[in-house]
Design a protein around this motif. Structure first.
Motif, short mmCIF file in Angstrom:
data_model
loop_
_atom_site.label_atom_id
_atom_site.label_comp_id
_atom_site.label_asym_id
_atom_site.label_seq_id
_atom_site.Cartn_x
_atom_site.Cartn_y
_atom_site.Cartn_z
N GLN A 1 0.84 -1.19 0.00
CA GLN A 1 0.00 0.00 0.00
C GLN A 1 0.88 1.24 0.00
O GLN A 1 1.93 1.27 0.62
N VAL A 2 0.39 2.28 -0.69
CA VAL A 2 1.07 3.56 -0.64
C VAL A 2 0.02 4.65 -0.79
O VAL A 2 -0.88 4.56 -1.63
N GLN A 3 0.10 5.65 0.06
CA GLN A 3 -0.79 6.81 -0.06
C GLN A 3 -0.02 7.93 -0.76
O GLN A 3 1.18 8.13 -0.51
N LEU A 4 -0.73 8.63 -1.63
CA LEU A 4 -0.14 9.72 -2.40
C LEU A 4 -0.87 11.01 -2.10
O LEU A 4 -2.11 11.05 -2.14
N VAL A 5 -0.12 12.06 -1.82
CA VAL A 5 -0.72 13.36 -1.50
C VAL A 5 -0.11 14.42 -2.41
O VAL A 5 1.10 14.67 -2.36
N GLU A 6 -0.97 15.02 -3.23
CA GLU A 6 -0.52 16.07 -4.15
C GLU A 6 -0.59 17.44 -3.49
O GLU A 6 -1.43 17.67 -2.61
N SER A 7 0.22 18.34 -3.97
CA SER A 7 0.17 19.74 -3.55
C SER A 7 0.77 20.59 -4.65
O SER A 7 1.41 20.08 -5.57
N GLY A 8 0.52 21.90 -4.56
CA GLY A 8 1.14 22.82 -5.50
C GLY A 8 0.22 23.37 -6.57
O GLY A 8 0.63 24.22 -7.36
N GLY A 9 -1.01 22.90 -6.61
CA GLY A 9 -1.94 23.43 -7.59
C GLY A 9 -2.36 24.85 -7.25
O GLY A 9 -2.05 25.38 -6.19
N GLY A 10 -3.08 25.46 -8.18
CA GLY A 10 -3.56 26.81 -7.93
C GLY A 10 -3.99 27.50 -9.20
O GLY A 10 -4.17 26.87 -10.24
N LEU A 11 -4.17 28.81 -9.09
CA LEU A 11 -4.58 29.65 -10.22
C LEU A 11 -3.38 30.41 -10.73
O LEU A 11 -2.65 31.05 -9.95
N VAL A 12 -3.17 30.35 -12.04
CA VAL A 12 -2.03 31.04 -12.64
C VAL A 12 -2.45 31.59 -14.00
O VAL A 12 -3.34 31.04 -14.65
N GLN A 13 -1.82 32.66 -14.39
CA GLN A 13 -2.11 33.23 -15.71
C GLN A 13 -1.38 32.44 -16.80
O GLN A 13 -0.34 31.82 -16.55
N ALA A 14 -1.92 32.51 -17.99
CA ALA A 14 -1.27 31.86 -19.13
C ALA A 14 0.17 32.36 -19.26
O ALA A 14 0.43 33.56 -19.10
N GLY A 15 1.06 31.43 -19.52
CA GLY A 15 2.48 31.76 -19.61
C GLY A 15 3.23 31.57 -18.31
O GLY A 15 4.47 31.61 -18.29
N GLY A 16 2.49 31.38 -17.24
CA GLY A 16 3.11 31.22 -15.93
C GLY A 16 3.57 29.80 -15.67
O GLY A 16 3.49 28.92 -16.54
N SER A 17 4.03 29.58 -14.43
CA SER A 17 4.58 28.27 -14.05
C SER A 17 4.00 27.82 -12.71
O SER A 17 3.62 28.64 -11.87
N LEU A 18 3.96 26.52 -12.56
CA LEU A 18 3.60 25.88 -11.29
C LEU A 18 4.45 24.64 -11.13
O LEU A 18 4.84 24.01 -12.13
N ARG A 19 4.69 24.26 -9.88
CA ARG A 19 5.35 22.97 -9.62
C ARG A 19 4.46 22.16 -8.70
O ARG A 19 4.15 22.57 -7.58
N LEU A 20 4.06 21.01 -9.19
CA LEU A 20 3.26 20.08 -8.39
C LEU A 20 4.19 19.10 -7.68
O LEU A 20 5.21 18.69 -8.23
N SER A 21 3.78 18.71 -6.49
CA SER A 21 4.52 17.71 -5.72
C SER A 21 3.58 16.57 -5.35
O SER A 21 2.39 16.79 -5.10
N CYS A 22 4.12 15.39 -5.31
CA CYS A 22 3.37 14.20 -4.89
C CYS A 22 4.21 13.47 -3.86
O CYS A 22 5.25 12.90 -4.20
N ALA A 23 3.75 13.52 -2.63
CA ALA A 23 4.48 12.87 -1.54
C ALA A 23 3.88 11.50 -1.27
O ALA A 23 2.66 11.36 -1.09
N ALA A 24 4.73 10.50 -1.25
CA ALA A 24 4.30 9.12 -1.00
C ALA A 24 4.51 8.75 0.46
O ALA A 24 5.41 9.27 1.12
N SER A 25 3.69 7.83 0.94
CA SER A 25 3.74 7.45 2.35
C SER A 25 4.86 6.46 2.66
O SER A 25 5.12 6.17 3.83
N ARG A 26 5.47 5.92 1.62
CA ARG A 26 6.59 5.01 1.83
C ARG A 26 7.59 5.17 0.69
O ARG A 26 7.36 5.95 -0.24
N SER A 27 8.65 4.44 0.75
CA SER A 27 9.69 4.54 -0.26
C SER A 27 9.14 4.27 -1.66
O SER A 27 8.35 3.35 -1.85
N ILE A 28 9.54 5.10 -2.61
CA ILE A 28 9.13 4.91 -4.00
C ILE A 28 10.27 4.31 -4.82
O ILE A 28 10.14 4.15 -6.03
#
Length: 119
Positions: A1-28
């Motif tokens: 079993q592994v739980q995955l938790v995303e973060s980093g989303g949001g509202l951004v204007q066209a041309g902008g940047s975002l970085r999403l992260s996915c943290a796992a509950s155990r070693s990947i």
């Protein structure tokens, strides 16, 4: 079993940047494939990018040259760097893990994080 938790989303204007992260509950380290999918309103979930345990990367044609997927096994985290964002990149982004153990495939999903790109 592994739980995955995303973060980093949001509202951004066209041309902008975002970085999403996915943290796992155990070693990947041994997980065969880690990836990001997205689902826009009224559309099916689609693969955005994936990376294997050996470091082989795969991207959807629509994001090639703009998005970069990476995995940090020491931090049990997968990232999606998104640059030059377009309104059509809007959607819920889901982290995915594909694990193959003793010939059985196990699939895990995070809860998703919303990305909205305004024009």
């Amino acid at each position: 079993q592994v739980q995955l938790v995303e973060s980093g989303g949001g509202l951004v204007q066209a041309g902008g940047s975002l970085r999403l992260s996915c943290a796992a509950s155990r070693s990947i380290f041994s997980i065969n494939g880690m990836g990001w999918y997205r689902q826009a309103p009224g559309k099916q979930r689609e693969l955005v990018a994936a990376v294997t345990s050996g470091g082989i990367r795969n991207y959807a044609d629509s994001v090639k040259g703009r998005f970069t997927i990476s995995r940090d096994n020491a931090k049990n985290t997968v990232y999606l760097q998104m640059n030059s964002l377009k309104p059509e990149d809007t959607g819920v982004y889901y982290c995915n893990a594909e694990d193959l153990r003793y010939g059985v495939r196990y699939t895990y999903w995070g809860q998703g994080t919303q990305v909205t790109v305004s024009s």
